[in-house]
Design an enzyme around this catalytic site. Structure first.
Site, PDB file in Angstrom:
ATOM      1  N   ASP A 254     -37.609  26.694 -37.408  1.00 36.45           N
ATOM      2  CA  ASP A 254     -37.746  25.906 -38.627  1.00 36.45           C
ATOM      3  C   ASP A 254     -38.034  24.467 -38.229  1.00 36.45           C
ATOM      4  O   ASP A 254     -37.327  23.908 -37.389  1.00 36.45           O
ATOM      5  CB  ASP A 254     -36.433  25.988 -39.427  1.00 36.45           C
ATOM      6  CG  ASP A 254     -36.669  25.878 -40.927  1.00 36.45           C
ATOM      7  OD1 ASP A 254     -37.720  25.342 -41.306  1.00 36.45           O
ATOM      8  OD2 ASP A 254     -35.804  26.327 -41.693  1.00 36.45           O
TER       9      ASP A 254
ATOM     10  N   HIS B 178     -44.992  18.827 -40.679  1.00 38.86           N
ATOM     11  CA  HIS B 178     -43.689  19.236 -41.224  1.00 38.86           C
ATOM     12  C   HIS B 178     -43.133  20.485 -40.561  1.00 38.86           C
ATOM     13  O   HIS B 178     -42.003  20.873 -40.831  1.00 38.86           O
ATOM     14  CB  HIS B 178     -43.803  19.459 -42.736  1.00 38.86           C
ATOM     15  CG  HIS B 178     -43.966  18.181 -43.494  1.00 38.86           C
ATOM     16  ND1 HIS B 178     -42.930  17.560 -44.132  1.00 38.86           N
ATOM     17  CD2 HIS B 178     -45.045  17.378 -43.675  1.00 38.86           C
ATOM     18  CE1 HIS B 178     -43.361  16.442 -44.686  1.00 38.86           C
ATOM     19  NE2 HIS B 178     -44.650  16.309 -44.425  1.00 38.86           N
TER      20      HIS B 178
HETATM   21  C1  GDG Z   1     -41.120  22.986 -44.628  1.00 43.70           C
HETATM   22  C2  GDG Z   1     -40.640  23.339 -43.208  1.00 43.70           C
HETATM   23  C3  GDG Z   1     -39.174  21.324 -43.284  1.00 43.70           C
HETATM   24  C4  GDG Z   1     -35.337  26.249 -52.268  1.00 43.70           C
HETATM   25  N1  GDG Z   1     -35.104  27.159 -53.208  1.00 43.70           N
HETATM   26  C5  GDG Z   1     -35.107  26.531 -54.378  1.00 43.70           C
HETATM   27  C6  GDG Z   1     -35.336  25.192 -54.166  1.00 43.70           C
HETATM   28  N2  GDG Z   1     -35.485  25.035 -52.831  1.00 43.70           N
HETATM   29  C7  GDG Z   1     -35.755  23.770 -52.146  1.00 43.70           C
HETATM   30  C8  GDG Z   1     -34.599  23.355 -51.279  1.00 43.70           C
HETATM   31  C9  GDG Z   1     -35.277  22.500 -50.236  1.00 43.70           C
HETATM   32  C10 GDG Z   1     -36.675  23.116 -50.148  1.00 43.70           C
HETATM   33  O1  GDG Z   1     -36.843  23.939 -51.267  1.00 43.70           O
HETATM   34  C11 GDG Z   1     -36.833  23.961 -48.890  1.00 43.70           C
HETATM   35  O2  GDG Z   1     -37.033  23.120 -47.789  1.00 43.70           O
HETATM   36  P1  GDG Z   1     -36.811  23.582 -46.283  1.00 43.70           P
HETATM   37  O3  GDG Z   1     -36.863  22.384 -45.422  1.00 43.70           O
HETATM   38  O4  GDG Z   1     -35.518  24.264 -46.175  1.00 43.70           O
HETATM   39  O5  GDG Z   1     -37.971  24.633 -45.938  1.00 43.70           O
HETATM   40  P2  GDG Z   1     -39.599  24.830 -46.131  1.00 43.70           P
HETATM   41  O6  GDG Z   1     -39.933  25.081 -47.556  1.00 43.70           O
HETATM   42  O7  GDG Z   1     -39.977  25.913 -45.206  1.00 43.70           O
HETATM   43  O8  GDG Z   1     -40.264  23.430 -45.687  1.00 43.70           O
HETATM   44  C12 GDG Z   1     -39.236  22.831 -43.018  1.00 43.70           C
HETATM   45  C13 GDG Z   1     -39.809  20.977 -44.611  1.00 43.70           C
HETATM   46  O9  GDG Z   1     -41.114  21.530 -44.715  1.00 43.70           O
HETATM   47  C14 GDG Z   1     -39.898  19.461 -44.801  1.00 43.70           C
HETATM   48  O10 GDG Z   1     -40.619  18.856 -43.789  1.00 43.70           O
HETATM   49  O11 GDG Z   1     -37.821  20.952 -43.315  1.00 43.70           O
HETATM   50  O12 GDG Z   1     -38.809  23.116 -41.711  1.00 43.70           O
HETATM   51  O13 GDG Z   1     -40.704  24.735 -42.975  1.00 43.70           O
HETATM   52  O14 GDG Z   1     -35.399  21.177 -50.677  1.00 43.70           O
HETATM   53  O15 GDG Z   1     -33.662  22.666 -52.064  1.00 43.70           O
HETATM   54  N3  GDG Z   1     -35.384  24.284 -55.143  1.00 43.70           N
HETATM   55  C15 GDG Z   1     -35.177  24.735 -56.410  1.00 43.70           C
HETATM   56  N4  GDG Z   1     -34.986  26.025 -56.700  1.00 43.70           N
HETATM   57  C16 GDG Z   1     -34.941  26.954 -55.725  1.00 43.70           C
HETATM   58  O16 GDG Z   1     -34.757  28.140 -56.010  1.00 43.70           O
HETATM   59  N5  GDG Z   1     -35.178  23.855 -57.423  1.00 43.70           N
END
Ligand code: GDG
Length: 737
Positions: free
Chosen positions: A382, A166
């Site tokens: 990312d 990921h």
């Molecule tokens: C890793 C990789 C890759 C965030 N704040 C809140 C909340 N979120 C949710 C968002 C989104 C998720 O968390 C974050 O996902 P990201 O993809 O932006 O980033 P990582 O956590 O670093 O994820 C990344 C991912 O894995 C998938 O393969 O895309 O590059 O680093 O869904 O909506 N959700 C809630 N409250 C929050 O305050 N409910």
């Protein structure tokens, strides 16, 4: 009924304790959604850690936890606090995470946490091995479990394993610095299918496999021992409908149904027509480019003062890995920056940054997405970034602008966003201005394309595509269609050869009868080999022929005293039994002087390559060169040589990391057939390890017993592992025929 086993560090459950009771919530994150159908299908199970350490699971709640996990179709991997500290917070998040995100200076390798990482990976593998049954498929997720595929494959080679990373896979130059680089790659290569978010990560991974493990890669397939491993990119999507539909519902909410946050956002937006909101949401992580973003925002306010009091950055930073020092430092830096900028620009009625350091409920997240004119997503690295995709999905009126860092995997599929380099403040500030001033029509055009793609390739589709590819890899899993030599085949051969009137045994020398040495001039047969060969030759119905690329002088020196048939120089010269050497074809060798200088220029330009000159052939070897450069040069050389050899009887033959130029009139196969034509043989046995032996395998009669030494694609009917096994086979023939 076969099943799919999903494996990730955490189970898709949130278990918390309320006194002597536990409370269980299903996770609603992206992965849980993407895996839903795979997990719910048939007997599918999910293996992972519950989030509670062994120290936290006391007798009071143990059976409740077990029951809740079973009920959710999960199996747990039990971890102690020490395991979690060293494996997860330690090795995964303090070594692998920074390394894979190009933060080399943050990686703190220590041997103990590596050992715990290994042992926890082993615990995961053990639970999988315990649960897995014939015909099942296993899908392992992410950087916490890089060694698991290798461990499972070792115990259960029959099981099809998939792995998805990921986070980014870094370039070879970064990855090579890591002390356990080989172990990590070997662990990952336990999988039959490896998936990455983008083609670049896939390319970086393949480059490391080629350079560190020196494995052959062809069209994203890795030849790994007997197995073919497929590598591909699967950009992860989101649950598009969930975001879109919730946003739609929120827009239709009556005033009293709105959240407190939404009311505050509305109040702010209602203070003027030109009031704009810019949003960022991320875990507070140094990869997300938070300080850069704040500084770029500061620069924007300075460069475009007309926006003061009109624009607000709403920054949601979710607490993450708070015990790791770099995250603590990032928190202080962010607090300071926000404080400084708010102090510098605020007026009585306006603060430029609203900063939330907490998690928010899903509905609040939607409020933020739908209320913001611009999403300002600026990670320095990312893997994908789902927030960018979620913002797009909530824009039901197709307005709003996404500003996205080029360094996010998502940028590859989101060309209609304003793409920025997160280190270029000038560009970031100007893009912010461009976004704020973008005509609605253009916003709609861009959103339309983005939404179309995201709604089609959603997270469910992502999961299904990966599973489809995993099922397909089952069918391509073998490098060679040749059958592995076993006792039953050997018995059959012995029977056939034993009862034949006369069998011809064609035996290659180097790599088959004797092992390779650094100094080929000393690769002479040993006493034990002579004993075996003599014994074979003493059978009335067996004739031995040594078939080699060596010169006739070498073969004469080693086997001249014997009465075996000898074929030298890849079939140019032949000696039948006790007769004299005969040239099979009159060959011209003048061309060697012309082509040698061409090869020399390639040697000069390609470090690690060398020329091998034989009496009737030239070869350019590139085994020891940088694999990627060499592959490129081999194509170039082939093109150059092709024009040189037109109108000659020469041919270029591509072998295993070698290009050979030789006459097309002779090869080992033709020489073998010529022997067959001269005597009445009713069985043929041929064995060799080299690509030049493929001519024998191809040109000898179809029912010959042809055997390849080593595991490579071959035209032979059977294969045998190595030169030691050749000895065992020949010894058995010699003693038992
Ligand atoms: C890793 C990789 C890759 C965030 N704040 C809140 C909340 N979120 C949710 C968002 C989104 C998720 O968390 C974050 O996902 P990201 O993809 O932006 O980033 P990582 O956590 O670093 O994820 C990344 C991912 O894995 C998938 O393969 O895309 O590059 O680093 O869904 O909506 N959700 C809630 N409250 C929050 O305050 N409910």
């Amino acid at each position: 009924m076969s099943k799919t086993i999903i494996v990730s560090n955490r189970l898709p459950l949130q278990i918390s304790r309320e006194g002597s009771e536990i409370e269980v919530k299903q996770s609603v994150g992206g992965l849980a959604t993407g895996m839903k159908s795979v997990h719910q299908d048939g007997n599918g199970i999910w293996i992972g850690w519950s989030g509670l350490t062994d120290e936290e699971i006391d007798v009071e709640i143990e059976s409740q936890v077990d029951e809740a996990i079973k009920k959710a179709k999960c199996e747990q991997v039990r971890l102690m606090q020490e395991d979690v500290d060293k494996y997860y917070l330690g090795f995964s998040n303090r070594v692998l995470w920074p390394l894979f995100h190009y933060f080399l200076e943050f990686t703190e390798f220590d041997h103990y946490s590596w050992q715990v990482y290994e042992s926890v990976n082993r615990k995961f593998a053990d639970v999988i091995i315990d649960q897995v049954e014939e015909g099942d498929m296993v899908w392992v997720h992410d950087y916490q479990l890089l060694l698991v595929p290798g461990m499972v494959k070792e115990a259960r080679p029959d099981i099809t394993i998939g792995f998805f990373l990921h986070i980014p896979f870094p370039s070879y130059e970064i990855f090579r610095t890591f002390p356990k680089r080989r172990e990590l790659l070997e662990g990952m290569l336990g999988a039959d299918l490896l998936g990455f978010h983008t083609y670049d990560y896939e390319r970086h991974f393949l480059s490391s496999v080629k350079r560190i493990l020196r494995k052959d890669v062809n069209f994203s397939k890795i030849t790994y021992g007997e197995r073919l491993i497929k590598v591909d990119s699967f950009p992860m999507g989101i649950d598009y409908d969930k975001f879109y539909n919730t946003a739609k519902e929120h827009q239709e909410q009556k005033e009293k149904e709105k959240s407190e946050l939404q009311r505050r956002l509305d109040t702010h937006l209602g203070t003027g027509d030109d009031i704009k909101m810019v949003l960022s949401i991320d875990r507070l992580d140094y990869t997300k480019g938070i300080p850069n973003r704040i500084r770029a925002f500061e620069y924007f306010l300075e460069k475009y003062p007309q926006y003061n009091e009109k624009i607000r950055l709403i920054m949601l930073a979710v607490p993450s890995r708070t015990s790791v020092p770099q995250y603590q430092r990032l928190k202080s830096e962010t607090d300071e920056l926000v404080g400084r900028i708010n102090g510098k620009f605020s007026t009585v009625s306006w603060t430029p940054i609203w900063y939330f350091y907490r998690t928010m409920p899903f509905d609040n997240l939607i409020d933020l997405y739908t209320s913001s004119d611009v999403a300002f997503i600026t990670p320095v690295r990312d893997g994908m970034n789902l927030v960018a995709k979620e913002y797009v999905a909530t824009r039901t009126k197709r307005d709003g602008v996404l500003i996205l860092s080029e360094m996010a995997g998502a940028a590859n599929e989101m060309n209609e966003a304003l793409l920025i380099n997160p280190n270029n403040f000038e560009q970031m500030a100007d893009s912010l201005k461009q976004a704020l001033e973008m005509p609605l029509e253009e916003q709609t055009q861009r959103m339309k394309h983005l939404q179309k793609r995201l709604s089609r390739y959603n997270v469910e589709k992502w999961g299904k595509e990966f599973m489809k590819a995993l099922v397909e890899t089952r069918n391509i899993a073998k490098v060679t269609q040749a059958e592995r030599m076993n006792d039953a085949i050997m018995d059959k051969m012995m029977k056939k050869i034993g009862s034949s009137k006369k069998t011809l045994m064609l035996l290659d020398h180097d790599g088959t009868l004797v092992g390779f040495t650094d100094q080929p001039q000393y690769a002479s047969p040993d006493k034990a080999l002579y004993e075996i060969l003599d014994k074979l030759q003493s059978h009335d119905n067996l004739d031995i022929a040594i078939v080699s690329g060596r010169s006739k002088d070498d073969l004469e020196k080693w086997y001249g005293e014997k009465n075996y048939h000898l074929i030298s120089d890849h079939g140019v010269w032949m000696k039948r039994g006790n007769e004299d050497w005969q040239m099979m074809e009159q060959l011209d060798t003048d061309w060697i002087n012309e082509i040698h200088p061409v090869l020399e220029t390639f040697v000069d330009r390609t470090p690690g390559t060398f020329i091998e000159q034989k009496n009737y052939s030239l070869a350019w070897h590139y085994r020891n060169a940088d694999p990627e450069m060499a592959q490129q040069r081999a194509i170039e050389l082939n093109t150059v040589l092709t024009s040189f050899i037109s109108n000659t009887d020469l041919s270029i033959i591509e072998g295993n990391k070698v290009l050979q130029i030789k006459s097309s009139k002779v090869n080992k196969g033709r020489a073998g057939n010529s022997l067959l034509g001269q005597m009445d043989y009713d069985e043929v046995f041929a064995i060799g390890d080299d690509w030049t032996d493929e001519f024998m395998f191809e040109e000898l009669p179809k029912d010959s017993f042809t055997i390849k030494v080593g595991i490579r694609k071959t035209k032979a009917r059977y294969f045998i592992k190595d030169q030691q096994q050749v000895r065992q086979l020949l010894r058995r023939f010699a003693n038992e025929l």
